[in-house]
Design a protein around this motif. Sequence first.
Motif, PDB file in Angstrom:
ATOM      1  N   PHE A  56       0.833  -1.211   0.000  1.00 42.44           N
ATOM      2  CA  PHE A  56       0.000   0.000   0.000  1.00 42.44           C
ATOM      3  C   PHE A  56       0.865   1.258   0.000  1.00 42.44           C
ATOM      4  CE2 PHE A  56      -2.157   3.342   2.462  1.00 42.44           C
ATOM      5  CZ  PHE A  56      -3.254   3.566   1.635  1.00 42.44           C
ATOM      6  N   LEU A  57       1.918   1.264   0.817  1.00 45.03           N
ATOM      7  CA  LEU A  57       2.803   2.438   0.873  1.00 45.03           C
ATOM      8  C   LEU A  57       3.558   2.624  -0.447  1.00 45.03           C
ATOM      9  CD1 LEU A  57       4.203   2.092   4.501  1.00 45.03           C
ATOM     10  CD2 LEU A  57       2.475   3.700   3.668  1.00 45.03           C
ATOM     11  N   MET A  58       3.942   1.527  -1.094  1.00 41.36           N
ATOM     12  CA  MET A  58       4.582   1.636  -2.408  1.00 41.36           C
ATOM     13  C   MET A  58       3.617   2.211  -3.442  1.00 41.36           C
ATOM     14  SD  MET A  58       7.086  -1.654  -2.958  1.00 41.36           S
ATOM     15  CE  MET A  58       6.105  -2.911  -2.152  1.00 41.36           C
ATOM     16  N   LEU A  59       2.365   1.802  -3.362  1.00 40.47           N
ATOM     17  CA  LEU A  59       1.348   2.357  -4.252  1.00 40.47           C
ATOM     18  C   LEU A  59       1.210   3.854  -4.046  1.00 40.47           C
ATOM     19  CD1 LEU A  59      -1.090   2.304  -6.177  1.00 40.47           C
ATOM     20  CD2 LEU A  59      -2.482   1.540  -4.229  1.00 40.47           C
ATOM     21  N   ILE A  60       1.142   4.282  -2.789  1.00 44.25           N
ATOM     22  CA  ILE A  60       1.028   5.714  -2.488  1.00 44.25           C
ATOM     23  C   ILE A  60       2.258   6.464  -2.987  1.00 44.25           C
ATOM     24  CG2 ILE A  60       0.880   7.415  -0.632  1.00 44.25           C
ATOM     25  CD1 ILE A  60      -1.701   5.868  -1.178  1.00 44.25           C
ATOM     26  N   GLY A  61       3.445   5.898  -2.765  1.00 45.14           N
ATOM     27  CA  GLY A  61       4.671   6.551  -3.220  1.00 45.14           C
ATOM     28  C   GLY A  61       4.734   6.677  -4.728  1.00 45.14           C
ATOM     29  N   THR A  62       4.345   5.620  -5.441  1.00 47.75           N
ATOM     30  CA  THR A  62       4.351   5.659  -6.907  1.00 47.75           C
ATOM     31  C   THR A  62       3.326   6.647  -7.437  1.00 47.75           C
ATOM     32  OG1 THR A  62       4.977   3.323  -6.909  1.00 47.75           O
ATOM     33  CG2 THR A  62       4.184   4.239  -8.983  1.00 47.75           C
ATOM     34  N   LEU A  63       2.157   6.665  -6.820  1.00 48.44           N
ATOM     35  CA  LEU A  63       1.117   7.617  -7.222  1.00 48.44           C
ATOM     36  C   LEU A  63       1.578   9.054  -7.002  1.00 48.44           C
ATOM     37  CD1 LEU A  63      -1.803   8.168  -8.144  1.00 48.44           C
ATOM     38  CD2 LEU A  63      -2.494   7.969  -5.741  1.00 48.44           C
ATOM     39  N   GLY A  64       2.122   9.320  -5.819  1.00 45.41           N
ATOM     40  CA  GLY A  64       2.600  10.678  -5.528  1.00 45.41           C
ATOM     41  C   GLY A  64       3.746  11.089  -6.425  1.00 45.41           C
ATOM     42  N   TRP A  65       4.659  10.148  -6.713  1.00 49.07           N
ATOM     43  CA  TRP A  65       5.785  10.452  -7.599  1.00 49.07           C
ATOM     44  C   TRP A  65       5.285  10.854  -8.979  1.00 49.07           C
ATOM     45  CZ3 TRP A  65       7.252   8.558 -12.288  1.00 49.07           C
ATOM     46  CH2 TRP A  65       8.515   8.905 -12.748  1.00 49.07           C
ATOM     47  N   GLY A  66       4.339  10.101  -9.527  1.00 51.82           N
ATOM     48  CA  GLY A  66       3.832  10.405 -10.861  1.00 51.82           C
ATOM     49  C   GLY A  66       3.107  11.739 -10.920  1.00 51.82           C
ATOM     50  N   LEU A  67       2.318  12.029  -9.891  1.00 54.46           N
ATOM     51  CA  LEU A  67       1.609  13.309  -9.865  1.00 54.46           C
ATOM     52  C   LEU A  67       2.591  14.479  -9.753  1.00 54.46           C
ATOM     53  CD1 LEU A  67      -1.396  12.391  -7.514  1.00 54.46           C
ATOM     54  CD2 LEU A  67      -1.424  12.673 -10.010  1.00 54.46           C
ATOM     55  N   SER A  68       3.642  14.288  -8.961  1.00 55.93           N
ATOM     56  CA  SER A  68       4.662  15.332  -8.829  1.00 55.93           C
ATOM     57  C   SER A  68       5.427  15.528 -10.128  1.00 55.93           C
ATOM     58  CB  SER A  68       5.633  14.977  -7.695  1.00 55.93           C
ATOM     59  OG  SER A  68       4.970  14.870  -6.461  1.00 55.93           O
ATOM     60  N   MET A  69       5.772  14.424 -10.795  1.00 53.87           N
ATOM     61  CA  MET A  69       6.460  14.519 -12.078  1.00 53.87           C
ATOM     62  C   MET A  69       5.570  15.182 -13.130  1.00 53.87           C
ATOM     63  SD  MET A  69       9.243  13.885 -13.799  1.00 53.87           S
ATOM     64  CE  MET A  69      10.178  12.679 -12.848  1.00 53.87           C
ATOM     65  N   ARG A  70       4.297  14.843 -13.094  1.00 50.17           N
ATOM     66  CA  ARG A  70       3.345  15.439 -14.043  1.00 50.17           C
ATOM     67  C   ARG A  70       3.215  16.939 -13.805  1.00 50.17           C
ATOM     68  NH1 ARG A  70       0.689  17.726 -17.080  1.00 50.17           N
ATOM     69  NH2 ARG A  70      -1.246  17.135 -18.145  1.00 50.17           N
ATOM     70  N   ALA A  71       3.270  17.370 -12.543  1.00 51.78           N
ATOM     71  CA  ALA A  71       3.121  18.788 -12.236  1.00 51.78           C
ATOM     72  C   ALA A  71       4.385  19.583 -12.549  1.00 51.78           C
ATOM     73  CB  ALA A  71       2.749  18.962 -10.760  1.00 51.78           C
ATOM     74  N   SER A  72       5.563  18.985 -12.310  1.00 49.26           N
ATOM     75  CA  SER A  72       6.811  19.733 -12.468  1.00 49.26           C
ATOM     76  C   SER A  72       7.399  19.630 -13.878  1.00 49.26           C
ATOM     77  CB  SER A  72       7.843  19.241 -11.446  1.00 49.26           C
ATOM     78  OG  SER A  72       8.094  17.856 -11.620  1.00 49.26           O
ATOM     79  N   LEU A 109       0.256   5.056 -15.616  1.00 47.64           N
ATOM     80  CA  LEU A 109      -1.141   4.747 -15.317  1.00 47.64           C
ATOM     81  C   LEU A 109      -1.358   3.235 -15.252  1.00 47.64           C
ATOM     82  CD1 LEU A 109      -2.984   7.381 -17.549  1.00 47.64           C
ATOM     83  CD2 LEU A 109      -2.856   7.342 -15.040  1.00 47.64           C
ATOM     84  N   PHE A 110      -0.728   2.506 -16.173  1.00 52.00           N
ATOM     85  CA  PHE A 110      -0.822   1.044 -16.150  1.00 52.00           C
ATOM     86  C   PHE A 110      -0.241   0.489 -14.853  1.00 52.00           C
ATOM     87  CE2 PHE A 110       1.190  -3.079 -16.923  1.00 52.00           C
ATOM     88  CZ  PHE A 110       0.099  -3.825 -17.350  1.00 52.00           C
ATOM     89  N   ILE A 111       0.888   1.049 -14.416  1.00 52.32           N
ATOM     90  CA  ILE A 111       1.529   0.617 -13.179  1.00 52.32           C
ATOM     91  C   ILE A 111       0.621   0.882 -11.976  1.00 52.32           C
ATOM     92  CG2 ILE A 111       3.447   1.101 -11.601  1.00 52.32           C
ATOM     93  CD1 ILE A 111       5.149   1.645 -14.140  1.00 52.32           C
ATOM     94  N   ILE A 112       0.008   2.055 -11.939  1.00 54.18           N
ATOM     95  CA  ILE A 112      -0.884   2.406 -10.829  1.00 54.18           C
ATOM     96  C   ILE A 112      -2.076   1.455 -10.778  1.00 54.18           C
ATOM     97  CG2 ILE A 112      -2.490   4.157  -9.964  1.00 54.18           C
ATOM     98  CD1 ILE A 112       0.439   4.729  -9.352  1.00 54.18           C
ATOM     99  N   ILE A 113      -2.657   1.167 -11.932  1.00 54.26           N
ATOM    100  CA  ILE A 113      -3.800   0.240 -11.975  1.00 54.26           C
ATOM    101  C   ILE A 113      -3.375  -1.146 -11.495  1.00 54.26           C
ATOM    102  CG2 ILE A 113      -5.428  -0.942 -13.506  1.00 54.26           C
ATOM    103  CD1 ILE A 113      -5.468   1.608 -15.203  1.00 54.26           C
ATOM    104  N   GLY A 114      -2.234  -1.619 -11.982  1.00 52.38           N
ATOM    105  CA  GLY A 114      -1.750  -2.934 -11.567  1.00 52.38           C
ATOM    106  C   GLY A 114      -1.459  -2.994 -10.078  1.00 52.38           C
ATOM    107  N   MET A 115      -0.800  -1.962  -9.539  1.00 52.15           N
ATOM    108  CA  MET A 115      -0.509  -1.929  -8.113  1.00 52.15           C
ATOM    109  C   MET A 115      -1.786  -1.876  -7.281  1.00 52.15           C
ATOM    110  SD  MET A 115       2.802   0.585  -7.669  1.00 52.15           S
ATOM    111  CE  MET A 115       4.456   0.021  -8.053  1.00 52.15           C
ATOM    112  N   THR A 116      -2.774  -1.115  -7.750  1.00 52.22           N
ATOM    113  CA  THR A 116      -4.042  -1.003  -7.020  1.00 52.22           C
ATOM    114  C   THR A 116      -4.756  -2.345  -6.961  1.00 52.22           C
ATOM    115  OG1 THR A 116      -4.280   1.320  -7.699  1.00 52.22           O
ATOM    116  CG2 THR A 116      -6.265   0.178  -6.933  1.00 52.22           C
ATOM    117  N   LEU A 117      -4.823  -3.042  -8.096  1.00 52.56           N
ATOM    118  CA  LEU A 117      -5.469  -4.351  -8.124  1.00 52.56           C
ATOM    119  C   LEU A 117      -4.747  -5.343  -7.222  1.00 52.56           C
ATOM    120  CD1 LEU A 117      -6.295  -4.677 -11.936  1.00 52.56           C
ATOM    121  CD2 LEU A 117      -7.901  -4.229 -10.072  1.00 52.56           C
ATOM    122  N   ALA A 118      -3.413  -5.365  -7.307  1.00 53.93           N
ATOM    123  CA  ALA A 118      -2.636  -6.297  -6.490  1.00 53.93           C
ATOM    124  C   ALA A 118      -2.793  -5.997  -4.999  1.00 53.93           C
ATOM    125  CB  ALA A 118      -1.163  -6.239  -6.896  1.00 53.93           C
ATOM    126  N   THR A 119      -2.774  -4.716  -4.639  1.00 53.33           N
ATOM    127  CA  THR A 119      -2.924  -4.336  -3.234  1.00 53.33           C
ATOM    128  C   THR A 119      -4.315  -4.670  -2.718  1.00 53.33           C
ATOM    129  OG1 THR A 119      -1.344  -2.530  -3.576  1.00 53.33           O
ATOM    130  CG2 THR A 119      -2.701  -2.435  -1.598  1.00 53.33           C
TER     131      THR A 119
END
Length: 297
Positions: A229-245, A266-276
């Motif tokens: 779950f924490l890896m999912l949150i970290g990956t999600l936050g990283w992508g949003l930060s990269m998208r913003a900057s 986005l594919f990674i986030i979906i896969g991580m969400t399903l697995a979690t």
Amino acid sequence: MRLERYLLALYPRSWRARYEEEFVAMLEQCSFSWSDTLTIVHGALDAHLHPQLGTCGMSHPEKARLMLRTLRGSLLNIFYAYIGFIIVGCLFAKMTEDKLRQITSTSTLMESLYAIVLVNSLIALGAMLLGGLPVVLAIIQSAITTRRIKPVLLLTVPLFAFVALLLFIYMPRLPVPWLVNQYCFATFFLVDAFISTVAVSSAITRSEIPPDRLRFAARVSTIVTIAMFLMLIGTLGWGLSMRASNPDLFLNYYSFINTNDINLWLFIIIGMTLATTVASIATLRGIRSSALLTTSN
């Protein structure tokens, strides 16, 4: 009634054995709507989270055997979810190994989020090894007792698969376009992971494993699920930060198998969400079946 039959397959086997006939009879007497579909799906989730449903009328030995099978199945589902998470996690590592990794190092926020992913990947791996080692030893002991060598041979499959992967990585590249080599590596990696997962799960299902070791693995699996779950949150936050900057780079950079990074992320986030999600449900189910197994004994 075909859709209802498919939806009923979402329920645990013990629940279907006890309630399926009367549940189908009830559905036949009323019109079926999409709200009923959601109700059935919600009921299936509730049944998985409460493994004692469907055990009414069973003797204590029958309940104990059922809870033991449920606990074993839950641990296997966590294992499957973890392997799936690792596969999409490797995509994230591959995606961030070049230019995006350099950009990450220039931002404290992105570097912290990336560190969360890295640290928790090590925690999840350590927890899997901690919970899995007693199970592996039980499989070996069971093989010695029953004089059945096949489960032990199945346990060696991941080792040989890992060696084969290393040989594939370090062997001279074929004189083909770069993209072909990328696809070949991805295919080889997926086949390797699939064969290893099937081999380990087969070894577990073919062996007699003491309940106390399964209960210990169920407790440790909570750490694995939290780390996922924490890896999912970290990956999600990283992508949003990269998208913003760096929106232009993130939208137009192609890092792996000629895939746009925003789509790959986005594919990674979906896969991580399903697995979690699968791991979370299996963890709760495993903890409850473990508690019920203790009381049954």
